[in-house]
Design an enzyme around this catalytic site. Structure first.
Site, PDB file in Angstrom:
ATOM      1  N   SER A  30     -82.464   6.873 -45.583  1.00  0.00           N
ATOM      2  CA  SER A  30     -82.079   7.590 -46.797  1.00  0.00           C
ATOM      3  C   SER A  30     -83.127   8.660 -47.157  1.00  0.00           C
ATOM      4  O   SER A  30     -83.375   9.549 -46.357  1.00  0.00           O
ATOM      5  CB  SER A  30     -81.859   6.563 -47.911  1.00  0.00           C
ATOM      6  OG  SER A  30     -81.266   7.173 -49.015  1.00  0.00           O
ATOM      7  N   HIS A  81     -74.475   2.398 -46.975  1.00  0.00           N
ATOM      8  CA  HIS A  81     -75.857   2.869 -47.102  1.00  0.00           C
ATOM      9  C   HIS A  81     -76.919   1.801 -46.855  1.00  0.00           C
ATOM     10  O   HIS A  81     -77.993   2.096 -46.318  1.00  0.00           O
ATOM     11  CB  HIS A  81     -76.026   3.447 -48.508  1.00  0.00           C
ATOM     12  CG  HIS A  81     -77.090   4.484 -48.612  1.00  0.00           C
ATOM     13  ND1 HIS A  81     -77.001   5.698 -47.982  1.00  0.00           N
ATOM     14  CD2 HIS A  81     -78.282   4.499 -49.261  1.00  0.00           C
ATOM     15  CE1 HIS A  81     -78.074   6.413 -48.247  1.00  0.00           C
ATOM     16  NE2 HIS A  81     -78.871   5.711 -49.021  1.00  0.00           N
TER      17      HIS A  81
END
Ligand SMILES: *[C@@H]1O[C@H](CO)[C@@H](O)[C@H](O)[C@H]1NC(C)=O
Ligand SMILES: *[C@@H]1O[C@H](CO)[C@@H](O)[C@H](O)[C@H]1NC(C)=O
Ligand SMILES: *[C@@H]1O[C@H](CO)[C@@H](O)[C@H](O)[C@H]1NC(C)=O
Ligand SMILES: *[C@@H]1O[C@H](CO)[C@@H](O)[C@H](O)[C@H]1NC(C)=O
Length: 414
Positions: free
Chosen positions: A185, A388
């Site tokens: 990320s 994610h």
């Protein structure tokens, strides 16, 4: 919707500010109160630090300190290779994402923790913390509790200062001229910023892996960051006015509340929280791991980082922080913030993305991959529900993601 988000965000910060002013120690002592957590029946791994976790699972680790050019003091952990014979391999850096810390790479335990898996495979693993989080809340001259300038940074500074300082330190200590990089990320954003603003660092990278890559955020799917983005400038103004630089930190209410509820109803509270922000499929990460993860997540960062992501979403560009017309002229010599020049990233890049990631969308990853100077592969995890946080804590991560990384590492022969 916007008003509710605004209210919640302000509430936690304002509460903290007023509590601090009254010198109430409630929020300040709770995160460290292990007796209380034990009495409440928290899973032990929730509150152990990096070194304690590694020791518990029989890995040798070290604590290092890296000082950046602009005086931030960063904590970098190292997990020593499990192999007896001297390992000739290049070191690997594992860089965490937003509001996160080094702990994310090991908190799920030896079966799924990438830090451990790499050490089992004879690699020398370095796990940094960027400026401002729980472990790196320190500066040579600035006091994070008093000096608001301490919090005047975003991922632009992580990229420009922190990543180069860490690369220099690790290559020096290990006496290697190159290393491997794995980011998750914002840990990937930090890399793209570092390599485009300071392209001389590209030749220190053997290979880089990017889990849930974030650069362009034109097509972010998640409705919550999208709504927040529209009001980030207002939020930033209010935070500045109140003299608050730090958000979502370990000693703040958001952390304390989530950590508490995730111990008892992990899927309901934290699973739902992840589902509505990142597309996470509830139940895809075990309840135990979720409970432990939320003891380590929300390790803190700056309000400016949050505002910078808001600017990316709103401007639909991958660009430096917009300081306003006058600030931009002073800092960049132009009225508008400059774009990050992605074609300067000539180090080898492997992008790893998920089909159900509401934050790092496949369309935005396409935009990034079409501009990179040296893209080796864009790998889409072959599971439609992959989101994610599955890279970090999903029981299938070793099979679906880490095997890919290990294959590349082996093939690179170093
Ligand atoms: C982790 O915990 C150990 C034992 O309590 C302590 O000695 C060490 O300083 C801690 N490390 C960090 C970075 O907080
Ligand atoms: C933060 O840094 C920028 C330049 O990088 C500067 O223009 C701005 O005034 C600083 N803000 C604060 C609050 O120190
Ligand atoms: C560092 O590596 C170089 C070659 O890569 C070698 O010549 C040198 O002796 C090494 N230095 C130390 C202190 O190990
Ligand atoms: C971006 O970098 C490339 C490669 O160094 C260069 O040719 C190009 O002019 C740069 N673009 C901008 C807008 O600065």
């Amino acid at each position: 919707m916007k008003k509710v988000i605004f209210f919640i965000l302000c509430l936690q910060e304002v509460c903290r500010a007023s509590l601090l002013r009254q010198k109430t120690l409630l929020t300040y002592s709770l995160p460290e109160n292990r007796h209380l957590k034990r009495a409440l029946g928290y899973t032990e791994d929730t509150y152990l630090n990096f070194t304690e976790l590694a020791t518990k699972y029989r890995y040798s680790s070290e604590e290092h300190t890296v000082i950046t050019e602009d005086g931030y003091v960063l904590k970098v952990f190292r997990i020593l290779s499990k192999c007896k014979s001297f390992s000739a391999s290049l070191p690997i850096i594992l860089m965490h994402g937003l509001y996160d810390s080094s702990d994310l790479w090991i908190l799920s335990g030896p079966q799924t923790g990438l830090g451990y898996i790499l050490a089992n495979n004879c690699y020398d693993v370095w796990v940094p913390n960027h400026r401002g989080n729980w472990y790196s809340r320190k500066h040579l001259t600035l006091d994070p509790n008093k000096d608001i300038e301490f919090w005047n940074f975003s991922f632009d500074e992580h990229g420009y200062f922190d990543i180069p300082a860490i690369i220099d330190y690790v290559t020096e200590v290990t006496n290697k001229s190159k290393l491997f990089y794995v980011g998750h990320s914002q840990g990937t954003t930090d890399y793209f910023v570092a390599m485009s603003l300071r392209p001389e660092y590209n030749n220190k990278i053997q290979l880089s892996f990017h889990l849930a890559p974030i650069a362009w955020m034109k097509n972010i799917i998640s409705p919550i960051p999208k709504s927040i983005a529209e009001i980030t400038n207002e939020i930033k103004v209010i935070l500045d006015f109140l003299g608050i630089g730090e958000v979502f930190a370990r000693r703040q209410l958001s952390h304390i509340i989530l950590e508490f509820f995730c111990q008892y109803v992990p899927q309901l509270v934290c699973g739902t929280g992840l589902a509505i922000t990142t597309g996470f499929l509830k139940g895809s990460v075990s309840s135990r791991i979720l409970a432990v993860a939320f003891g380590h997540l929300f390790a803190g960062s700056s309000g400016k980082t949050f505002a910078h992501f808001g600017q990316l979403i709103q401007s639909k560009n991958f660009q430096r922080y917009d300081e306003g017309k006058i600030g931009n002229l002073k800092k960049y010599g132009m009225e508008m913030p400059p774009q990050y020049n992605i074609s300067k990233i000539v180090s080898p890049v492997i992008l790893i993305c998920g089909q159900n990631d509401w934050v790092s969308s496949l369309r935005d990853v396409d935009e990034l991959s079409s501009r990179l100077g040296n893209l080796i592969e864009t790998y889409v995890v072959p599971k439609p529900t992959w989101s994610h946080n599955n890279y970090l804590w999903d029981l299938e991560a070793p099979k679906l993601v880490f095997k890919k990384i290990l294959d590349y590492l082996r093939r690179s022969g170093t």
